[in-house]
Design a protein around this motif. Structure first.
Motif, PDB file in Angstrom:
ATOM      1  N   VAL A 159      57.774 165.890  59.424  1.00  0.00           N
ATOM      2  CA  VAL A 159      58.205 164.959  60.843  1.00  0.00           C
ATOM      3  C   VAL A 159      58.738 166.775  61.812  1.00  0.00           C
ATOM      4  CG1 VAL A 159      58.542 163.538  59.328  1.00  0.00           C
ATOM      5  CG2 VAL A 159      60.308 165.340  59.765  1.00  0.00           C
ATOM      6  N   GLU A 160      59.135 167.850  61.452  1.00  0.00           N
ATOM      7  CA  GLU A 160      59.813 168.516  61.876  1.00  0.00           C
ATOM      8  C   GLU A 160      59.226 170.695  61.676  1.00  0.00           C
ATOM      9  OE1 GLU A 160      63.228 168.736  63.904  1.00  0.00           O
ATOM     10  OE2 GLU A 160      63.829 170.771  62.959  1.00  0.00           O
ATOM     11  N   LEU A 161      58.613 170.995  62.256  1.00  0.00           N
ATOM     12  CA  LEU A 161      58.479 172.529  62.285  1.00  0.00           C
ATOM     13  C   LEU A 161      59.450 173.331  63.211  1.00  0.00           C
ATOM     14  CD1 LEU A 161      54.788 172.964  62.931  1.00  0.00           C
ATOM     15  CD2 LEU A 161      56.357 173.087  60.044  1.00  0.00           C
ATOM     16  N   ARG A 162      60.492 174.313  63.101  1.00  0.00           N
ATOM     17  CA  ARG A 162      61.327 174.562  63.972  1.00  0.00           C
ATOM     18  C   ARG A 162      61.216 176.477  63.706  1.00  0.00           C
ATOM     19  NH1 ARG A 162      65.965 173.683  66.001  1.00  0.00           N
ATOM     20  NH2 ARG A 162      65.717 171.260  65.520  1.00  0.00           N
ATOM     21  N   HIS A 163      61.487 177.059  64.641  1.00  0.00           N
ATOM     22  CA  HIS A 163      61.288 178.594  64.283  1.00  0.00           C
ATOM     23  C   HIS A 163      62.411 179.008  65.687  1.00  0.00           C
ATOM     24  CE1 HIS A 163      60.116 182.467  66.069  1.00  0.00           C
ATOM     25  NE2 HIS A 163      60.210 182.636  64.676  1.00  0.00           N
ATOM     26  N   LYS A 164      63.082 179.410  64.901  1.00  0.00           N
ATOM     27  CA  LYS A 164      64.428 179.449  65.437  1.00  0.00           C
ATOM     28  C   LYS A 164      65.312 178.548  66.390  1.00  0.00           C
ATOM     29  CE  LYS A 164      64.172 185.085  65.599  1.00  0.00           C
ATOM     30  NZ  LYS A 164      63.640 185.675  66.600  1.00  0.00           N
ATOM     31  N   ASP A 165      64.952 178.423  67.368  1.00  0.00           N
ATOM     32  CA  ASP A 165      65.534 177.692  68.351  1.00  0.00           C
ATOM     33  C   ASP A 165      64.551 176.640  68.900  1.00  0.00           C
ATOM     34  OD1 ASP A 165      68.033 177.906  68.153  1.00  0.00           O
ATOM     35  OD2 ASP A 165      68.095 179.566  69.968  1.00  0.00           O
ATOM     36  N   SER A 166      63.116 176.914  68.265  1.00  0.00           N
ATOM     37  CA  SER A 166      61.349 176.899  69.503  1.00  0.00           C
ATOM     38  C   SER A 166      61.107 174.976  68.108  1.00  0.00           C
ATOM     39  CB  SER A 166      61.281 176.744  69.260  1.00  0.00           C
ATOM     40  OG  SER A 166      61.071 178.423  69.751  1.00  0.00           O
ATOM     41  N   ILE A 167      61.208 173.941  68.562  1.00  0.00           N
ATOM     42  CA  ILE A 167      59.898 173.236  67.731  1.00  0.00           C
ATOM     43  C   ILE A 167      59.367 172.881  67.965  1.00  0.00           C
ATOM     44  CG2 ILE A 167      60.673 170.466  67.668  1.00  0.00           C
ATOM     45  CD1 ILE A 167      63.286 171.421  66.660  1.00  0.00           C
ATOM     46  N   LEU A 168      58.610 173.281  67.243  1.00  0.00           N
ATOM     47  CA  LEU A 168      56.859 173.286  67.170  1.00  0.00           C
ATOM     48  C   LEU A 168      55.736 172.347  66.363  1.00  0.00           C
ATOM     49  CD1 LEU A 168      56.705 177.437  66.714  1.00  0.00           C
ATOM     50  CD2 LEU A 168      57.042 176.678  68.315  1.00  0.00           C
ATOM     51  N   THR A 169      56.697 171.109  66.902  1.00  0.00           N
ATOM     52  CA  THR A 169      55.704 170.093  65.386  1.00  0.00           C
ATOM     53  C   THR A 169      54.992 169.911  66.286  1.00  0.00           C
ATOM     54  OG1 THR A 169      58.762 169.268  65.233  1.00  0.00           O
ATOM     55  CG2 THR A 169      55.964 167.824  64.580  1.00  0.00           C
ATOM     56  N   ASP A 170      54.852 169.989  67.224  1.00  0.00           N
ATOM     57  CA  ASP A 170      52.917 169.628  68.334  1.00  0.00           C
ATOM     58  C   ASP A 170      51.982 170.632  67.766  1.00  0.00           C
ATOM     59  OD1 ASP A 170      54.768 167.355  69.576  1.00  0.00           O
ATOM     60  OD2 ASP A 170      55.189 168.124  71.155  1.00  0.00           O
ATOM     61  N   TYR A 171      52.416 171.437  67.350  1.00  0.00           N
ATOM     62  CA  TYR A 171      51.137 172.759  66.947  1.00  0.00           C
ATOM     63  C   TYR A 171      51.312 172.441  65.507  1.00  0.00           C
ATOM     64  CZ  TYR A 171      52.960 174.115  71.454  1.00  0.00           C
ATOM     65  OH  TYR A 171      53.616 173.916  72.537  1.00  0.00           O
ATOM     66  N   LYS A 172      51.536 171.591  64.778  1.00  0.00           N
ATOM     67  CA  LYS A 172      50.845 171.242  63.576  1.00  0.00           C
ATOM     68  C   LYS A 172      49.717 171.523  63.430  1.00  0.00           C
ATOM     69  CE  LYS A 172      51.653 166.430  62.184  1.00  0.00           C
ATOM     70  NZ  LYS A 172      52.667 165.059  61.875  1.00  0.00           N
ATOM     71  N   TYR A 173      48.348 170.867  64.404  1.00  0.00           N
ATOM     72  CA  TYR A 173      46.731 170.910  63.930  1.00  0.00           C
ATOM     73  C   TYR A 173      46.757 172.235  63.921  1.00  0.00           C
ATOM     74  CZ  TYR A 173      46.461 171.467  68.935  1.00  0.00           C
ATOM     75  OH  TYR A 173      46.803 172.437  70.419  1.00  0.00           O
ATOM     76  N   LEU A 174      47.611 173.083  64.059  1.00  0.00           N
ATOM     77  CA  LEU A 174      46.968 174.412  63.994  1.00  0.00           C
ATOM     78  C   LEU A 174      47.452 175.305  62.598  1.00  0.00           C
ATOM     79  CD1 LEU A 174      47.976 175.655  67.945  1.00  0.00           C
ATOM     80  CD2 LEU A 174      46.135 174.743  67.189  1.00  0.00           C
ATOM     81  N   LEU A 175      48.195 174.489  62.326  1.00  0.00           N
ATOM     82  CA  LEU A 175      48.560 176.111  61.092  1.00  0.00           C
ATOM     83  C   LEU A 175      47.112 175.139  59.948  1.00  0.00           C
ATOM     84  CD1 LEU A 175      51.666 173.645  59.333  1.00  0.00           C
ATOM     85  CD2 LEU A 175      51.726 175.484  60.727  1.00  0.00           C
ATOM     86  N   GLU A 176      47.280 176.769  59.516  1.00  0.00           N
ATOM     87  CA  GLU A 176      45.803 176.588  58.111  1.00  0.00           C
ATOM     88  C   GLU A 176      46.225 176.173  57.243  1.00  0.00           C
ATOM     89  OE1 GLU A 176      46.642 180.348  55.586  1.00  0.00           O
ATOM     90  OE2 GLU A 176      44.493 181.517  56.598  1.00  0.00           O
ATOM     91  N   ASP A 177      44.742 175.076  56.931  1.00  0.00           N
ATOM     92  CA  ASP A 177      44.906 174.292  55.844  1.00  0.00           C
ATOM     93  C   ASP A 177      45.274 174.968  54.853  1.00  0.00           C
ATOM     94  OD1 ASP A 177      43.744 171.691  54.770  1.00  0.00           O
ATOM     95  OD2 ASP A 177      41.912 172.557  54.408  1.00  0.00           O
ATOM     96  N   ASN A 178      45.858 174.429  53.636  1.00  0.00           N
ATOM     97  CA  ASN A 178      46.241 174.323  52.449  1.00  0.00           C
ATOM     98  C   ASN A 178      47.334 175.607  52.395  1.00  0.00           C
ATOM     99  OD1 ASN A 178      45.413 173.583  49.761  1.00  0.00           O
ATOM    100  ND2 ASN A 178      44.611 175.716  48.577  1.00  0.00           N
ATOM    101  N   ALA A 179      47.655 176.022  53.188  1.00  0.00           N
ATOM    102  CA  ALA A 179      49.038 176.769  53.636  1.00  0.00           C
ATOM    103  C   ALA A 179      50.021 176.671  52.871  1.00  0.00           C
ATOM    104  CB  ALA A 179      49.802 176.749  55.444  1.00  0.00           C
ATOM    105  N   ASP A 180      50.878 177.315  52.079  1.00  0.00           N
ATOM    106  CA  ASP A 180      51.924 177.025  51.829  1.00  0.00           C
ATOM    107  C   ASP A 180      52.870 176.808  51.819  1.00  0.00           C
ATOM    108  OD1 ASP A 180      50.353 177.561  48.417  1.00  0.00           O
ATOM    109  OD2 ASP A 180      50.970 180.321  49.103  1.00  0.00           O
ATOM    110  N   ILE A 181      54.365 176.089  50.965  1.00  0.00           N
ATOM    111  CA  ILE A 181      55.041 175.262  51.802  1.00  0.00           C
ATOM    112  C   ILE A 181      56.374 175.384  50.604  1.00  0.00           C
ATOM    113  CG2 ILE A 181      56.863 173.368  52.781  1.00  0.00           C
ATOM    114  CD1 ILE A 181      53.848 172.616  53.743  1.00  0.00           C
ATOM    115  N   LEU A 182      57.118 176.290  51.181  1.00  0.00           N
ATOM    116  CA  LEU A 182      58.369 176.593  49.123  1.00  0.00           C
ATOM    117  C   LEU A 182      59.520 176.163  49.505  1.00  0.00           C
ATOM    118  CD1 LEU A 182      58.960 178.370  46.767  1.00  0.00           C
ATOM    119  CD2 LEU A 182      59.935 180.098  48.369  1.00  0.00           C
ATOM    120  N   ILE A 183      59.449 174.455  49.183  1.00  0.00           N
ATOM    121  CA  ILE A 183      60.270 173.480  48.724  1.00  0.00           C
ATOM    122  C   ILE A 183      61.423 173.880  48.001  1.00  0.00           C
ATOM    123  CG2 ILE A 183      60.880 171.015  49.004  1.00  0.00           C
ATOM    124  CD1 ILE A 183      58.211 170.425  49.086  1.00  0.00           C
TER     125      ILE A 183
END
Length: 528
Positions: A159-183
Motif C-alpha cells: 500500500v506504500e513504497l517510500r524512499h526517504k521523503d518520497s512516496i513511490l507507491t505509483d511505481y510499484k509496477y516497475l519493481l522486479e518480479d519475485n523481488a525480496d522483501i524483508l518483513i
C-alpha cells in the motif's frame, strides 16, 4: 578496496612485535581521553592506539578520526606491521614515542552508502501473526498479481513504497518480479518491511518519477517543456546527476505574474569543469543552506549564481554591494504616498531583500566583502535556521521556503575588501571557483581542425581579458567563453577575417562601451 597506512603508538610493550605480524583494529568507545579511539590487538592482546591528530604522523599515514566512518560497516579492520618508526608528539616536540606503521585495506564506504540509498520502506496491508523484534521473515513480490507472498502463500498488497521523503507507491509496477522483501515488524493490519532495488528497477523508477514531475510542472504552467529540455541538456553536458536535478524539480512552484519578470535564462551559462556547480546545487537542495562563491574576478562566480537561479526556476534579485549601500537600500524605507482621494499617507516600500524573503526569490549578494559590516549583521537571523527577520514597520517576517541566498566574494588579495564577520561568514558554505587558465583545449574540442597559430592568438586574447577583469578594469560579464567558441567554430579565412569574427562574437558581448573598447585594444595588439 584501497590501501592505507596508520601509525600505532605502543602502550603495552610486553607483547613482542616483528615486521609482518598480523594485527586487528577495533573501536574503543569508552576511552574517555579520545572519542575517536581505535585500539590495536595482536592475537587478542592489546598493543596500543591508532595515532590521533595530536601526533605528527608520516605523510602517508591517516589518523584515527579518518578511520571512524569505516566502523559503521566493519566490526574490525585487519592489517599487518610493515615498519617501525618514531612519532613526535605535536604538543611537545621534545617528547617522542615508539610507534609501528601498519598497512590496512579499507572498503569503498561511498559504495556502501550508495547501497543504503537503494533501500525502500514497504508498507503491506496484510497479517501473518506476530513478528517479534528480532524475527525477520523473507517475502517475495509477485509483479503479475501485485501481491506479497511468503512460502507461496499470499499475505497482502503493497500500500506504500517510500524512499526517504518520497512516496513511490505509483511505481510499484516497475519493481522486479519475485523481488525480496524483508518483513521486520507487524502492527495491527499492516506489515512493515524493506526491499533493495535492483539497478534496473532503480533506473526505471528514477526516469519515470522525473518524467511525471516534468509533466506536472508543464501542465501547471510552472515552466515550459522547451526550457526544461534545455536544462536537461545542460545538466547532461555538465555532469550533473539526474537525481540531483530531480530534487531541484521537486522545489518548483508557480510564481505570481509580477514575479516572472525576475525569472529568465541567463545569456551565458556556467561551464562546470571541476564539479563545483554540482556541489553548490547539492548544498542548496538542503534545508536552510546558503553558499558563498569565492574566487578571483573572471572566475565565473556571477555566471554560476545566475545559472543556479535558472536551474531552480526561481526569480532572482542581485544586490551589488558597495560602501554606500545601507540597510534601507536592503530592507526598504518609509515614504509618502498620495491616495486616490488626495490624502497623504505614510507607506513602507519593500527593499529587494524584503521582497525576496516574502516571495521566495534567490538573492545574489554580489561582492559581499565590500559591504558595510553593520548591513551584513542585520541579515543574520534570516540566513540561519530561524529564517525570519523583524522589521519595525512590518513586524516579524518568516522567509518563504524557496528563499535562497548566494553571495559572491572576491579573493581577499584584492584592495578594498573587508574581512567578513565570523558570525555572518559561518552562515554560508564556501565554494572556491577557479577560472580557466587556458581555453586552447576547450576550443580544440569545438573545432578539431582549427590551426595552432589561431588557437594561440585566441588564448592570448582570452588571458588578456582575464587580466583586465582581475585588475578591475572591466566587468567579468564582459568575458564570454561561448564567444570564443563561436570564433573557433565560425572563423573561415576565405569568408571572414579573424578580427571580424572576434568583434562579432567577443567584443560586442562586452557589458558596456568602455569594456568593449578595452577588449578591442587587446585584439588590436594580437591581430593585425
Amino acid at each position: 578496496m584501497k590501501l592505507a597506512n596508520v601509525g600505532i603508538t605502543v602502550v603495552n610493550k610486553k607483547v613482542p612485535l616483528v615486521l609482518g605480524d598480523e594485527v586487528v583494529l577495533k573501536r574503543e568507545l569508552d576511552y574517555k581521553y579520545d572519542k575517536n579511539a581505535i585500539k590495536c590487538l595482536k592475537n587478542g592482546e592489546f598493543i596500543g592506539y591508532v595515532c590521533s591528530d595530536d601526533y605528527k604522523v608520516p605523510d602517508n599515514c591517516i589518523v584515527n578520526k579518518k578511520l571512524v566512518p569505516y566502523f559503521k560497516y566493519l566490526d574490525e579492520i585487519s592489517g599487518k606491521i610493515i615498519t617501525s618508526d618514531t612519532i613526535v608528539y605535536a604538543k611537545d616536540d621534545d617528547r617522542a614515542e615508539t610507534a609501528y606503521i601498519i598497512e590496512i585495506y579499507l572498503p569503498d564506504i561511498e559504495a556502501k552508502e550508495r547501497e543504503k540509498e537503494k533501500v525502500l520502506k514497504v508498507l503491506i496491508d496484510g497479517n501473518i501473526g506476530k513478528v517479534g523484534e528480532e524475527k525477520e521473515l523473507l517475502a517475495k513480490y509477485n509483479l503479475e498479481k501485485e501481491e506479497v507472498f511468503i512460502d507461496d502463500k499470499p499475505v497482502g498488497n503493497i500500500v506504500e513504497l517510500r524512499h526517504k521523503d518520497s512516496i513511490l507507491t505509483d511505481y510499484k509496477y516497475l519493481l522486479e518480479d519475485n523481488a525480496d522483501i524483508l518483513i521486520k515488524a507487524e502492527e495491527g493490519k499492516y506489515l512493515f518491511g524493506e526491499m533493495v532495488l535492483s539497478k534496473e528497477s532503480e533506473d526505471k523508477i528514477k526516469e519515470e518519477y522525473m518524467k511525471n514531475l516534468i509533466e506536472d510542472i508543464v501542465e501547471r504552467g510552472i515552466d515550459t517543456e522547451e526550457n526544461i529540455k534545455d536544462k536537461i541538456a545542460y545538466i547532461n553536458e555538465n555532469n550533473i546527476p539526474k537525481c540531483l536535478f530531480t530534487n531541484i524539480l521537486k522545489t518548483y512552484i508557480k510564481y505570481d505574474e509580477e514575479d516572472l519578470c525576475f525569472m529568465k535564462k541567463p545569456e551565458f551559462l556556467y561551464r562546470d569543469k571541476s564539479g563545483v556547480l554540482k556541489r553548490a546545487l547539492h548544498y542548496l537542495t538542503m534545508k536552510d543552506k546558503n553558499i558563498t562563491l569565492v574566487g578571483e574576478r573572471g572566475a565565473g562566480k556571477s555566471t554560476m549564481a545566475e545559472t543556479i537561479a535558472w536551474l531552480f526556476n526561481r526569480p532572482v534579485i542581485t544586490i551589488s554591494f558597495s560602501r554606500d549601500i545601507d540597510k534601507y537600500d536592503i530592507w526598504g524605507y518609509k515614504t509618502i504616498d498620495i491616495t486616490e482621494e488626495g490624502e497623504r499617507k505614510v507607506v513602507f516600500v519593500d527593499g529587494p531583500l524584503t521582497k525576496a524573503i516574502k516571495n521566495g526569490y534567490i538573492t545574489i549578494f554580489d561582492e559581499i566583502n565590500v559591504a558595510d559590516p553593520g548591513v551584513l549583521e542585520s541579515m543574520n537571523s534570516v540566513l540561519d535556521h530561524r529564517r525570519q527577520i523583524y522589521i519595525s514597520e512590518l513586524g516579524q517576517i518568516k522567509a518563504h521556503e524557496n528563499f535562497m541566498a548566494i553571495t559572491t566574494e572576491n579573493d581577499d588579495t584584492y584592495q578594498g575588501v573587508n574581512k567578513l564577520n565570523e558570525a555572518f561568514r559561518d552562515r554560508f558554505i564556501r565554494i572556491r571557483c577557479t577560472g580557466h587558465d587556458s581555453i586552447k583545449e576547450l576550443l580544440k574540442s569545438k573545432n578539431p581542425y582549427i590551426k595552432l597559430e589561431v588557437l594561440e592568438v585566441l588564448d592570448d586574447i582570452y588571458k588578456g581579458i582575464r587580466l583586465l577583469i582581475k585588475e578591475g578594469e572591466i566587468s567579468e560579464k564582459s568575458l564570454t567563453i561561448r564567444g570564443f567558441e563561436n570564433v573557433a567554430i565560425s572563423y573561415d579565412p576565405e569568408i571572414i577575417t579573424l578580427k571580424e569574427s572576434l568583434i562579432d562574437c567577443v567584443v560586442n558581448q562586452g557589458d558596456n562601451e568602455d569594456d568593449r573598447e578595452h577588449i578591442m585594444n587587446i585584439i588590436n595588439m594580437e591581430v593585425l
